[in-house]
Design an enzyme around this catalytic site. Structure first.
Site: not given
Ligand code: S3P
Length: 425
Positions: A23, A28, A119, A163, A165, A310, A337, A341, A383
């Site tokens: 995923k 990306r 979120r 993070s 993301q 995760d 999340k 969680r 999850r």
């Molecule tokens: C992810 C980064 C993680 C992860 C999420 C996917 C990603 O989150 O928990 O399921 O694809 O960059 P965070 O960036 O909030 O840590």
């Protein structure tokens, strides 16, 4: 709402199973392919709904998908979408697209379902503002998020949280900025974006966690997406919970930020084999085999908690039946999340008859339980739905999961895949 019931396997199982495309890497690959002008190829994307949400948003920006080809006018030619982009349950899609759209000529709003709208999005604001990108939030915290309309300038950004993301959102914005940028954060994050940008000549490491982004056009590229270790983890946990059983998953991402769970399973006494078989743009891919054993408790904190983030619901499920206590620390992010969680795993373990308590930044599981037949709920979190199903591996009777359809977010058909794993010999 779908309710699914999982009846524990009565024999040991051994098999090799293909899991969905990763995923994180699907998001990306699609965003980088969409930023490139011309035709890229993205093979093996995740079949989950989160990635469909990303595809829908890119379609609204004028990107076309023909089989596994992605045909794009390039990020500078993206259309102005007719309305807000709806990323439904996908935090990664919303956050990374916010970065990619920061330099879009018009203002664009991004939103999602009730879970995504709850979120935290403030984490995007200061890092993108440093690049000159205005990001407006709703109620000062949340989606809908609005961005775009700015000329970006390079900046050196340091995040307080690890993070991936947010790092990726900053990176895809910084590619469009005037002058180089860098991004730093605490360690343990999945560094897929950094590895891929380095392979594309658009960035380089400037320290263990600091990465420099060299602005430029993303070239059209072929992205073979590895399979998802965070999906494979559900089958690894099933094997770990069944002494004498084993599961093999070929072709999964072995990025170090993704496989903390394998280190945790080893700490708990399971046997783990991992072998790198190839690299995709500098990011390792390979085969993993996990064999079950009588498990013992573990401590997961620091970088290991980030590298396992995760999979912590699965650590909890393994910990419930393990000998001795398991303690998770440094994982306050779990509260942000798809559901809270920390609360969700404590409820799940208690429903199964195990002893678990929440803490501010993790949870404590007493261990030594024998899971009972139970009815529990996903709470709308994919999850948690799948972790509850996996718990049936070690239960004394069927485990019924209300809201099991949440699993479709990352693995449509997981119920059949788990049952196939249980019945393979
Ligand atoms: C992810 C980064 C993680 C992860 C999420 C996917 C990603 O989150 O928990 O399921 O694809 O960059 P965070 O960036 O909030 O840590």
């Amino acid at each position: 709402m779908v309710t699914a019931t999982f009846t524990p396997p009565d024999e040991r199982f051994h098999g090799s199973h293909d899991v969905p495309g990763d995923k994180s890497l699907s998001h990306r690959a699609l965003i980088l392919a969409a930023m490139a002008e011309g035709t890229s190829r993205v093979r093996g994307v995740s079949t989950g709904h989160d990635v469909r949400s990303m595809l829908g948003a890119l379609d609204a920006l004028g990107v076309a998908f023909e089989g596994d080809h992605v045909v794009s006018p390039g990020v500078r030619g993206w259309a102005a979408p007719a309305g807000p982009l709806d990323l439904r349950n996908s935090g990664t899609a919303l956050r990374v697209l916010t970065g990619a759209l920061a330099a879009h000529p018009s203002r664009v709003s991004l939103t999602g379902d009730a879970s995504l709208r709850a979120r935290p999005m403030r984490r995007l604001v200061a890092p993108l503002a440093a690049l000159g990108a205005p990001v407006e939030l709703t109620d000062g915290c949340c989606a809908p998020v609005t961005t775009g309309g700015a000329d970006l300038r390079g900046a050196h950004v340091t995040l307080a949280i690890a993070s991936a993301q947010v790092r990726t959102a900053v990176a895809v914005a910084a590619l469009q900025a005037e002058g180089p940028s860098s991004i730093d954060s605490p360690g343990g994050f999945r560094d897929h974006t950094e590895r891929w940008l380095a392979a594309l000549g658009l960035g380089r490491w400037a320290g263990r966690t600091r990465f420099e982004i060299l602005p430029g056009l993303v070239p059209p590229t072929d992205y073979p997406v590895p399979r998802d270790p965070s999906s494979a983890a559900f089958l690894w946990a099933a094997a770990a919970l069944s002494p004498g059983s084993s599961v093999r998953t070929p072709g999964v991402s072995l990025n170090p930020g993704r496989i903390g769970f394998l280190d945790v399973l080893e700490q708990m006494g399971a046997t783990v084999e991992r072998r790198v078989t190839s690299m995709v743009l500098g990011d390792p891919v390979g085969d993993v085999t996990v064999a079950g054993a009588s498990l013992r408790g573990a401590h997961v904190g620091g970088d290991l908690a980030v590298r396992t983030i995760d999979e912590l619901p699965l650590v909890a499920v393994c910990a419930g039946v393990a000998r001795g206590e398991t303690r998770i620390t440094g994982a306050a992010e779990l509260r942000a999340k798809e559901s809270d969680r920390i609360a969700a795993v404590v409820t799940l373990l208690r429903d199964l008859g195990a002893d678990a308590d929440p803490t501010a930044d993790g949870f404590i599981v007493a261990g030594g339980a024998r899971y009972r037949a139970a009815r529990t709920s996903s709470g709308g979190d994919h999850r948690i739905a799948m972790a509850a199903a996996v718990a049936a591996t070690a239960a004394g009777g069927p485990v019924t999961v209300d809201g099991f359809d949440a699993a479709d977010v990352s693995w449509p058909g997981f119920d059949r895949a788990l049952e196939a794993a249980w019945s393979s010999r």
